[in-house]
Scaffold this motif. Structure first.
Motif, mmCIF file in Angstrom:
data_model
loop_
_atom_site.group_PDB
_atom_site.id
_atom_site.type_symbol
_atom_site.label_atom_id
_atom_site.label_comp_id
_atom_site.label_asym_id
_atom_site.label_seq_id
_atom_site.Cartn_x
_atom_site.Cartn_y
_atom_site.Cartn_z
ATOM 1 N N THR A 60 0.767 -1.210 0.120
ATOM 2 C CA THR A 60 0.059 -0.053 -0.178
ATOM 3 C C THR A 60 0.808 1.045 0.043
ATOM 4 O O THR A 60 0.708 2.198 -0.693
ATOM 5 N N THR A 61 1.960 1.427 0.779
ATOM 6 C CA THR A 61 2.986 2.408 0.657
ATOM 7 C C THR A 61 3.399 2.594 -0.572
ATOM 8 O O THR A 61 3.309 3.709 -1.145
ATOM 9 N N ASP A 64 0.865 4.496 -2.481
ATOM 10 C CA ASP A 64 1.060 5.851 -2.095
ATOM 11 C C ASP A 64 1.769 6.763 -2.510
ATOM 12 O O ASP A 64 1.763 7.922 -2.789
ATOM 13 N N THR A 67 0.770 7.515 -6.286
ATOM 14 C CA THR A 67 -0.095 8.297 -6.514
ATOM 15 C C THR A 67 0.113 9.697 -5.574
ATOM 16 O O THR A 67 -0.789 10.870 -5.596
ATOM 17 N N LYS A 69 0.553 10.533 -2.453
ATOM 18 C CA LYS A 69 0.014 10.404 -1.089
ATOM 19 C C LYS A 69 1.261 10.798 0.004
ATOM 20 O O LYS A 69 1.089 11.281 0.759
ATOM 21 N N THR A 70 2.160 9.717 -0.638
ATOM 22 C CA THR A 70 3.314 9.566 0.462
ATOM 23 C C THR A 70 4.568 10.154 -0.390
ATOM 24 O O THR A 70 4.942 9.679 -1.333
ATOM 25 N N GLU A 90 -1.128 15.068 -5.579
ATOM 26 C CA GLU A 90 -2.140 14.129 -5.815
ATOM 27 C C GLU A 90 -3.050 14.318 -6.980
ATOM 28 O O GLU A 90 -3.272 13.309 -7.984
ATOM 29 N N ARG A 100 -6.730 5.064 -9.298
ATOM 30 C CA ARG A 100 -6.487 4.281 -8.004
ATOM 31 C C ARG A 100 -7.809 3.856 -7.397
ATOM 32 O O ARG A 100 -8.656 4.659 -7.133
#
Ligand SMILES: Nc1ncnc2c1ncn2[C@@H]1O[C@H](COP(=O)(O)OP(=O)(O)O)[C@@H](O)[C@H]1O
Ligand SMILES: [Mg+2]
Length: 261
Positions: A60-61, A64, A67, A69-70, A90, A100
């Motif tokens: 998941t990271t 992220d 996209t 997000k991270t 994003e 996503r």
């Protein structure tokens, strides 16, 4: 990032070298713990890639990071040759063509299947403007094609709240498809699905390959087996093995950390 660039979408995504996504030496730390540790991942244009790995492997990271997000502490992330994902918001990333799908559905339950696709098509308009705006013939065609792809043609006029769990997931995939993403990221699509729904999802995702690049994270091994061309096994934030399902299944490292347990 010059935000003008992301608006030119397909023209600007140069896949001349064959890859749509490049992640190199990506490291993400949370309080000193490396969720991603020198991760390299290359996705070909039009490829359907499966990502597996035990809980906490960093799947998941990784999504992220793609996209926006991270932000990675280290490493490079490119979409095509020129779009540096680490420098984009994003919003810019989604508009550049990366869609996503999260696990939790975000369909509008009181609207029909068709209306949900229509809303997704006018993603930036508010709900009322969208529903009262006339669709062009081309947009109607896009929605009808999508209904066919996701197998919900007969449910076009059904309220989304009445769909089964599996159908809701397909609608959600359809809501991404109407925006014609170059790359689709899908996290655990078959969780909670019946056997038959799982099989239909495998067919749906297989049918997208070639038209879109798809990265799918999933635990369900039969599902992976039925769609996988190339599988990447993540473990402790980096790539443990990569290859055909058969290759990775027979890899002693993989057997030890994942399949054997
Ligand atoms: N926001 C966060 N803060 C602290 N630790 C996190 C955060 N997000 C993820 N982690 C940790 O990073 C590791 C990888 O998580 P994740 O990417 O969710 O793995 P997966 O999706 O493969 O199960 C896990 O150990 C998780 O606890
Ligand atoms: Mg996860």
């Amino acid at each position: 990032m010059n935000s003008k660039n992301t608006k030119v979408k397909d023209d600007f995504i140069d896949t001349g070298h064959g890859c749509i996504l490049y992640l190199e030496n990506i490291t993400v730390s949370f309080d000193g713990f490396k969720a991603l540790d020198d991760l390299n991942l290359y996705i070909d244009d039009g490829e359907l890639r499966c990502i597996i790995g035990p809980n906490g492997a960093g799947k998941t990271t990784m999504m992220d990071v793609i996209t926006g997000k991270t932000r990675p502490d280290k490493g490079t992330a490119f979409f095509g040759q020129f779009l540096d994902l680490t420098q984009m918001t994003e919003y810019e990333i989604s508009h550049a063509g990366i869609g996503r799908k999260f696990q939790k559905p975000t369909v509008f339950k009181n609207h029909t299947v068709f209306e949900n696709l229509e809303l997704a098509l006018h993603t930036n308009k508010d709900i009322w403007t969208s529903l009262f705006r006339c669709l062009t013939e081309e947009q109607k065609e896009t929605i009808n094609e999508t209904l066919k792809t996701i197998g919900l043609m007969e449910y076009s006029k059904t309220r989304a709240g009445l769909l089964s769990h599996g159908q809701t997931q397909w609608l959600e995939i359809g809501m991404l498809l109407v925006q014609d993403p170059r790359l689709l990221l899908i996290d655990e699509p078959v969780a909670g699905m019946t056997h038959q729904e799982t099989e239909q999802t495998a067919e749906l995702l297989s049918s997208l390959a070639g038209k879109h690049s798809v990265v799918v994270v999933e635990h369900e091994m039969d599902f992976i087996r039925s769609i996988a061309n190339k599988v990447t096994v993540l473990h402790e934030g980096h790539v443990l093995a990569e290859g055909s399902m058969e290759d990775v299944q027979n890899d002693p490292n993989v057997i030890e950390v994942y399949l054997g347990s």
